[in-house]
Design a protein around this motif. Structure first.
Motif, PDB file in Angstrom:
ATOM      1  N   GLN A  11      18.175  17.859 -44.824  1.00 49.48           N
ATOM      2  CA  GLN A  11      16.805  17.331 -44.846  1.00 49.48           C
ATOM      3  C   GLN A  11      16.427  16.749 -43.485  1.00 49.48           C
ATOM      4  O   GLN A  11      15.313  16.943 -43.010  1.00 49.48           O
ATOM      5  CB  GLN A  11      16.663  16.260 -45.934  1.00 49.48           C
ATOM      6  CG  GLN A  11      16.674  16.806 -47.326  1.00 49.48           C
ATOM      7  CD  GLN A  11      16.619  15.693 -48.372  1.00 49.48           C
ATOM      8  OE1 GLN A  11      16.841  14.519 -48.050  1.00 49.48           O
ATOM      9  NE2 GLN A  11      16.341  16.071 -49.613  1.00 49.48           N
ATOM     10  N   LEU A  12      17.376  16.054 -42.864  1.00 50.63           N
ATOM     11  CA  LEU A  12      17.131  15.487 -41.544  1.00 50.63           C
ATOM     12  C   LEU A  12      16.873  16.595 -40.519  1.00 50.63           C
ATOM     13  O   LEU A  12      15.943  16.510 -39.714  1.00 50.63           O
ATOM     14  CB  LEU A  12      18.315  14.622 -41.106  1.00 50.63           C
ATOM     15  CG  LEU A  12      18.192  13.967 -39.738  1.00 50.63           C
ATOM     16  CD1 LEU A  12      17.017  12.993 -39.713  1.00 50.63           C
ATOM     17  CD2 LEU A  12      19.488  13.268 -39.379  1.00 50.63           C
ATOM     18  N   LEU A  13      17.699  17.646 -40.564  1.00 50.50           N
ATOM     19  CA  LEU A  13      17.509  18.766 -39.652  1.00 50.50           C
ATOM     20  C   LEU A  13      16.175  19.462 -39.899  1.00 50.50           C
ATOM     21  O   LEU A  13      15.483  19.873 -38.961  1.00 50.50           O
ATOM     22  CB  LEU A  13      18.667  19.761 -39.769  1.00 50.50           C
ATOM     23  CG  LEU A  13      20.000  19.303 -39.191  1.00 50.50           C
ATOM     24  CD1 LEU A  13      21.093  20.328 -39.474  1.00 50.50           C
ATOM     25  CD2 LEU A  13      19.882  19.057 -37.702  1.00 50.50           C
ATOM     26  N   GLU A  14      15.800  19.616 -41.167  1.00 52.24           N
ATOM     27  CA  GLU A  14      14.518  20.240 -41.517  1.00 52.24           C
ATOM     28  C   GLU A  14      13.350  19.397 -41.001  1.00 52.24           C
ATOM     29  O   GLU A  14      12.393  19.928 -40.431  1.00 52.24           O
ATOM     30  CB  GLU A  14      14.418  20.419 -43.039  1.00 52.24           C
ATOM     31  CG  GLU A  14      13.235  21.221 -43.489  1.00 52.24           C
ATOM     32  CD  GLU A  14      13.267  22.661 -43.001  1.00 52.24           C
ATOM     33  OE1 GLU A  14      12.170  23.187 -42.705  1.00 52.24           O
ATOM     34  OE2 GLU A  14      14.352  23.259 -42.890  1.00 52.24           O
ATOM     35  N   LYS A  15      13.434  18.096 -41.167  1.00 46.75           N
ATOM     36  CA  LYS A  15      12.386  17.203 -40.666  1.00 46.75           C
ATOM     37  C   LYS A  15      12.319  17.246 -39.136  1.00 46.75           C
ATOM     38  O   LYS A  15      11.242  17.219 -38.548  1.00 46.75           O
ATOM     39  CB  LYS A  15      12.613  15.756 -41.125  1.00 46.75           C
ATOM     40  CG  LYS A  15      12.474  15.541 -42.610  1.00 46.75           C
ATOM     41  CD  LYS A  15      11.043  15.688 -43.028  1.00 46.75           C
ATOM     42  CE  LYS A  15      10.918  15.392 -44.517  1.00 46.75           C
ATOM     43  NZ  LYS A  15       9.595  15.674 -45.004  1.00 46.75           N
ATOM     44  N   LEU A  16      13.482  17.323 -38.494  1.00 44.50           N
ATOM     45  CA  LEU A  16      13.530  17.410 -37.041  1.00 44.50           C
ATOM     46  C   LEU A  16      12.874  18.701 -36.550  1.00 44.50           C
ATOM     47  O   LEU A  16      12.114  18.696 -35.581  1.00 44.50           O
ATOM     48  CB  LEU A  16      14.981  17.325 -36.559  1.00 44.50           C
ATOM     49  CG  LEU A  16      15.202  17.330 -35.054  1.00 44.50           C
ATOM     50  CD1 LEU A  16      14.505  16.139 -34.397  1.00 44.50           C
ATOM     51  CD2 LEU A  16      16.679  17.333 -34.734  1.00 44.50           C
ATOM     52  N   LYS A  17      13.144  19.816 -37.247  1.00 38.50           N
ATOM     53  CA  LYS A  17      12.512  21.095 -36.891  1.00 38.50           C
ATOM     54  C   LYS A  17      11.000  21.008 -37.055  1.00 38.50           C
ATOM     55  O   LYS A  17      10.247  21.480 -36.204  1.00 38.50           O
ATOM     56  CB  LYS A  17      13.063  22.225 -37.765  1.00 38.50           C
ATOM     57  CG  LYS A  17      14.446  22.669 -37.387  1.00 38.50           C
ATOM     58  CD  LYS A  17      14.902  23.796 -38.305  1.00 38.50           C
ATOM     59  CE  LYS A  17      16.345  24.158 -38.062  1.00 38.50           C
ATOM     60  NZ  LYS A  17      16.804  25.226 -38.972  1.00 38.50           N
ATOM     61  N   THR A  22       5.705  20.621 -34.646  1.00 38.67           N
ATOM     62  CA  THR A  22       4.430  19.916 -34.568  1.00 38.67           C
ATOM     63  C   THR A  22       4.164  19.443 -33.140  1.00 38.67           C
ATOM     64  O   THR A  22       3.046  19.565 -32.635  1.00 38.67           O
ATOM     65  CB  THR A  22       4.422  18.714 -35.532  1.00 38.67           C
ATOM     66  OG1 THR A  22       4.701  19.181 -36.854  1.00 38.67           O
ATOM     67  CG2 THR A  22       3.090  18.008 -35.524  1.00 38.67           C
ATOM     68  N   ARG A  23       5.207  18.923 -32.480  1.00 46.45           N
ATOM     69  CA  ARG A  23       5.044  18.479 -31.087  1.00 46.45           C
ATOM     70  C   ARG A  23       4.702  19.655 -30.166  1.00 46.45           C
ATOM     71  O   ARG A  23       3.883  19.525 -29.266  1.00 46.45           O
ATOM     72  CB  ARG A  23       6.323  17.797 -30.589  1.00 46.45           C
ATOM     73  CG  ARG A  23       6.618  16.452 -31.208  1.00 46.45           C
ATOM     74  CD  ARG A  23       5.659  15.402 -30.795  1.00 46.45           C
ATOM     75  NE  ARG A  23       5.768  15.149 -29.365  1.00 46.45           N
ATOM     76  CZ  ARG A  23       4.996  14.320 -28.711  1.00 46.45           C
ATOM     77  NH1 ARG A  23       4.054  13.654 -29.333  1.00 46.45           N
ATOM     78  NH2 ARG A  23       5.149  14.137 -27.419  1.00 46.45           N
TER      79      ARG A  23
END
Length: 119
Positions: A11-17, A22-23
């Protein structure tokens, strides 16, 4: 227990992606916005410069004809105008480094970063 740890990491990796995507999209949109802003300024400023050049040209021709009529010599008025322009060019050449280049550069930088100052 290890399964929930992997889920949390996934989940952390997915949020980071998602964050990085987005950036990147935000960076592209910001770059496009600045490019369009600069292009529109270039077009409008270019039109103003064209009209100023035309006004200057016709005023110069009128003054040349007027001076020619005053002197009674068809070439004299235009020769005087040429001398005046030569003197202006010489003055601008002599003062360009100290008085002209820095304000032009600063003005261009202010235009480029104008949107960032407003935010």
């Amino acid at each position: 227990m290890e399964d929930s740890g992997n889920k949390g990491l996934e989940q952390l990796l997915e949020k980071l992606k998602e964050y990085l995507n987005t950036r990147m999209k935000l960076g592209k949109l910001t770059l496009i916005e600045k490019g369009v802003y600069l292009f529109s300024n270039l077009i409008t400023d270019g039109l103003v410069v064209i009209f100023l050049i035309l006004a200057f040209l016709f005023t110069s021709l009128a003054l040349g004809f007027y001076l020619s009529e005053l002197l009674g010599n068809s070439f004299g008025g235009f020769f005087i105008m040429a001398i005046i322009y030569f003197i202006f060019a010489l003055i601008i050449y002599l003062i360009k480094d100290k008085y002209l280049e820095k304000p032009i550069i600063n003005g261009m930088i202010k235009k480029i970063f104008k949107n960032e100052e407003e935010e």
